[in-house]
Write a protein that holds these residues in place. Structure first.
Motif, PDB file in Angstrom:
ATOM      1  N   GLU A  73       0.830  -1.206   0.000  1.00 49.79           N
ATOM      2  CA  GLU A  73       0.000   0.000   0.000  1.00 49.79           C
ATOM      3  C   GLU A  73       0.866   1.258   0.000  1.00 49.79           C
ATOM      4  N   GLU A  77       0.838   4.225  -2.724  1.00 50.31           N
ATOM      5  CA  GLU A  77       0.626   5.624  -2.360  1.00 50.31           C
ATOM      6  C   GLU A  77       1.768   6.493  -2.865  1.00 50.31           C
ATOM      7  N   ARG A 109      -7.524   9.466   2.726  1.00 49.80           N
ATOM      8  CA  ARG A 109      -7.635   8.026   2.478  1.00 49.80           C
ATOM      9  C   ARG A 109      -7.255   7.214   3.715  1.00 49.80           C
ATOM     10  N   GLY A 110      -6.290   7.724   4.510  1.00 55.21           N
ATOM     11  CA  GLY A 110      -5.885   7.023   5.726  1.00 55.21           C
ATOM     12  C   GLY A 110      -6.993   6.951   6.751  1.00 55.21           C
ATOM     13  N   GLY A 112     -10.116   6.742   6.129  1.00 56.26           N
ATOM     14  CA  GLY A 112     -11.060   5.717   5.696  1.00 56.26           C
ATOM     15  C   GLY A 112     -10.489   4.307   5.820  1.00 56.26           C
ATOM     16  N   ARG A 113      -9.192   4.176   5.660  1.00 48.97           N
ATOM     17  CA  ARG A 113      -8.565   2.856   5.716  1.00 48.97           C
ATOM     18  C   ARG A 113      -7.959   2.522   7.073  1.00 48.97           C
ATOM     19  N   TYR A 115      -5.336   4.120   8.825  1.00 50.59           N
ATOM     20  CA  TYR A 115      -3.926   4.370   9.121  1.00 50.59           C
ATOM     21  C   TYR A 115      -3.699   5.872   9.212  1.00 50.59           C
ATOM     22  N   TYR A 200       0.360   2.092  10.478  1.00 52.58           N
ATOM     23  CA  TYR A 200      -0.746   1.151  10.351  1.00 52.58           C
ATOM     24  C   TYR A 200      -0.901   0.375  11.679  1.00 52.58           C
TER      25      TYR A 200
END
Length: 573
Positions: A73, A77, A109-110, A112-113, A115, A200
Motif C-alpha cells: 500500500e 501511495e 484516504r488514511g 477511511g482505511r 492508518y 498502520y
C-alpha cells in the motif's frame, strides 16, 4: 498492627489447615487421585507448550502478512503521489501548498482505511517531527514514530524502511501495536526531499490473534477435561479391583478366611483375582492344618501333664523315703538319692510350668486383681533370690523409686514375672566379668507402672531379643543352668504380662548385658501407650558396691543407642 496481621494469618491458617490435611490425606492414600492429577498436569504442560508455539507461529504469520500488505500500500501511495506531483506545475513560492496537496489526499484516504500519515522534512536539515511543523493526521502523537526510524531518513535518497511501534493518540491514553513505514519524496516546488511516514495499527491482527487465543484456550480446557475423564475412567478400572482385593485381604487378616474375590472376565485383572483366591484357599487350608496341629499339641501337653501328676506323686513319695534314709547308704548310693531328689524337683517344676502353659493355651487363665505395690514385690523377690546370687557371686539390689509404684494386678502372677526375670539375670551373669550386678528399677505415672531388670551378663546377640520369650528357647544351649530353669519361665512371664494387658520386652547387646522391662496398666482395661521407663538403657557397666538406700542418690536411666531388637509383637511406645 503486626499483632493484628499475625492473628489474621492464624485465623486464615485455622480455616485452611483442615482442608489442606484432607487434601494431603487423599493424595497419600489414593493412587487414582495421584494418577489423574499427574496426567492432567503433564498434559497441561504439553498443551501449553503446543499452544504457545501455535500462537507464536500464528502471530508471526499475521505480522509478516500485514507488513507485506502495508509495504504494498505504501508503495502504491508513493507512486500515486509522485505521479500527482509530476503532473502539477509548481514553483518555490507555492511549496507549502504542494505539501498540503500531497499530504491531504493521503490523510483522507488514511482515515477511511484506518492508518495515519505524517510528513517530515526537509531531510538533511536536522529538523525532527517533534520540533514542530509538517503535516500529519490530526490526533496522532508524533512520539509514535521511533527515533531510530527518523535517524534513518536524516539524509536524502534513503530507501524505504519500516519498523514495529506503539501508535499513540493525543485523544486516547491507550496505545496500539502497529507498524510504521517511511519513504522519501522530492517536491518539485523547492527541490527538497521530504519523508512520509505511514502508521498502520494491528487492529485486525489483534482481533484475529485474540480469536485464535480464545479458541485455543477453549480447546485446551475441553482437552484437559477429556484427559482427566479418560484417566479417571481408566484408573478406576484398574484401581477398583485393587481396592476390592485390599478389602478382602483385610477381612482375611481379620480371620474371615472364607472371603474371596469375584472373578469376572478373562483379562489380567481376572487372572489376578483367580490367583488371589487360590492363594487364599491354600492359606486357609494351611492355617486350618496348623490350628489342628496346634490343638493336638496343646491337647497332648495338657493330657500328658495331667496324666504325669499321679505317677509323679508316687515317685515323689518313694524318693522322699530314699532321700531321708540316705545316711545309711553307701556314699555312691547316697549321692544317687540326692541326684534323684534334685531331678524330681526339676521335673515337678517342669510339670507345673507345662500345666500353666496349657491353661494359657486353653484360655482358662484368670486374674485375681488387687492393689499391688511393685516395690514390695521386687524387694521380696530379690530377698528370696539373694542366696542364689551370693552363690554365683552376683550383687542384686533394688533402686528405690521416686514415688509409689502401684497397680491393680494379680500379685501371684506379677511376683512370678519378677522372679523369672531376676533369676534369669542371675543365671546368665557373666562369671568372668569383674563387675557382676543385677539392678531392679521401678517407676510409675498416671497410666502405667514399670519395672526393669538390668544385668551385666553375656547379653543378647542381634535378633535374640525377639526370641527369648519362645518356649524352651535358650541363648546358649551349652550354658549350665545353676537355677534349674525349665525353658518356659520367660514364655509364662510374657503370657502373664499379656493377661494383664501389659508388655514384657527385652533389650540386649553382646558383652554389655541385657534389660527386661515389664509395663503394666495401673487400672485394668487401660490401653498402654507408653512406659515410664526406657527400654534402651545407659550401656555403661553397672557399678559394683553396696546397694543404694532411700537416702542414696541413684543413677537415672538414660536413652542410649537403639536396641538390637525388641520382643516380638510389642512396640516400645
Amino acid at each position: 498492627m503486626a499483632g493484628e496481621v499475625r492473628s489474621r494469618l492464624r485465623a486464615l491458617w485455622a480455616r485452611v489447615a483442615p482442608r489442606a490435611r484432607r487434601a494431603l490425606t487423599v493424595w497419600r492414600r489414593s493412587i487414582q487421585a495421584r494418577v489423574v492429577v499427574s496426567t492432567v498436569l503433564l498434559s497441561a504442560l504439553v498443551v501449553a507448550g503446543v499452544s504457545f508455539l501455535l500462537l507464536q507461529q500464528t502471530r508471526n504469520g499475521l505480522l509478516e502478512h500485514r507488513v507485506e500488505v502495508v509495504l504494498g500500500e505504501v508503495d502504491a501511495e508513493m507512486r500515486d503521489a509522485r505521479a500527482r506531483l509530476a503532473a502539477a506545475s509548481g514553483t518555490e513560492s507555492n511549496a507549502s501548498r504542494q505539501q498540503r496537496d500531497l499530504v491531504d489526499p493521503i490523510i483522507e484516504r488514511g482515515r477511511g482505511r484506518g492508518y495515519s500519515v505524517a510528513l517530515a522534512g526537509p531531510a538533511g536539515e536536522g529538523r525532527s517531527l517533534r520540533d514542530g511543523g509538517g503535516e500529519y493526521t490530526s490526533g496522532l502523537d508524533l512520539l509514535s514514530i521511533p527515533r531510530s526510524l527518523e535517524s534513518h531518513f536524516d539524509g536524502v535518497n534513503r530507501t524505504t524502511a519500516w519498523t514495529y511501534t506503539e501508535i499513540a493518540s493525543t485523544a486516547e491514553a491507550q496505545t496500539r501495536a502497529g507498524v510504521v513505514v517511511g519513504s522519501q519524496i522530492q517536491l518539485p516546488s523547492d527541490g527538497r526531499t521530504y519523508t512520509l511516514y505511514f502508521l498502520y495499527p494491528f487492529t485486525e491482527e489483534e482481533e484475529t490473534l485474540g480469536l485464535v487465543t480464545r479458541a485455543l484456550l477453549t480447546a485446551a480446557g475441553l482437552l484437559m477435561a477429556l484427559v482427566a475423564g479418560v484417566t479417571w475412567l481408566v484408573t478406576r478400572q484398574v484401581v477398583t479391583p485393587v481396592r476390592l482385593a485390599r478389602q478382602v485381604a483385610e477381612r482375611l487378616a481379620a480371620g474371615r478366611l472364607q472371603e474371596r474375590l469375584e472373578v469376572t472376565g478373562e483379562d489380567d485383572i481376572a487372572r489376578l483375582a483367580y490367583s488371589f483366591n487360590q492363594m487364599a484357599t491354600n492359606l486357609q487350608r494351611q492355617i486350618r492344618q496348623l490350628e489342628e496341629l496346634s490343638w493336638v499339641q496343646r491337647r497332648f501337653v495338657s493330657d500328658v501333664s495331667h496324666e504325669l501328676r499321679t505317677p509323679l506323686t508316687t515317685v515323689r513319695m518313694a524318693s522322699d523315703l530314699i532321700h531321708d534314709a540316705r545316711a545309711d547308704f553307701h556314699p555312691s548310693a547316697a549321692r544317687a538319692a540326692e541326684l534323684l531328689q534334685a531331678e524330681l524337683d526339676r521335673f515337678e517344676a517342669l510339670l507345673v510350668d507345662l500345666l500353666e502353659i496349657s491353661r494359657f493355651d486353653a484360655g482358662a487363665a484368670v486374674l485375681t486383681v488387687e492393689e499391688v505395690d511393685l516395690a514390695e514385690v521386687a524387694e521380696r523377690v530379690v530377698a528370696a533370690a539373694r542366696p542364689l546370687a551370693e552363690q554365683r557371686g552376683v550383687q542384686v539390689w533394688v533402686e528405690p523409686p521416686q514415688g509409689p509404684v502401684t497397680a491393680e494386678a494379680d500379685v501371684r502372677r506379677v511376683e512370678r514375672i519378677v522372679r523369672n526375670l531376676v533369676t534369669n539375670a542371675i543365671d546368665h551373669a557373666d562369671v568372668e566379668h569383674p563387675a557382676r550386678a543385677v539392678v531392679v528399677r521401678l517407676a510409675a505415672d498416671e497410666d502405667a507402672a514399670a519395672l526393669t531388670v538390668r544385668d551385666n551378663g553375656v547379653g543378647l546377640a542381634p535378633g535374640e531379643a525377639a526370641m527369648v520369650f519362645n518356649r524352651f528357647w535358650r541363648s546358649d544351649p551349652a550354658r549350665a543352668r545353676t537355677s534349674g530353669g525349665t525353658g518356659l519361665g520367660l514364655a509364662i512371664a510374657q503370657e502373664d504380662a499379656h493377661l494383664h494387658g501389659g508388655w514384657l520386652q527385652a533389650w540386649g547387646r553382646t558383652g554389655e548385658g541385657a534389660l527386661f522391662r515389664l509395663t503394666l496398666p495401673r487400672h485394668p482395661g487401660t490401653a498402654l501407650r507408653h512406659s515410664p521407663l526406657p527400654l534402651i538403657p545407659d550401656t555403661a557397666p553397672i557399678p559394683t558396691g553396696a546397694a543404694p538406700t532411700r537416702d542414696t542418690p541413684v543413677r537415672e536411666p538414660d536413652r542410649g543407642p537403639r536396641p538390637v531388637a525388641s520382643s516380638a509383637g510389642e512396640e516400645d511406645r
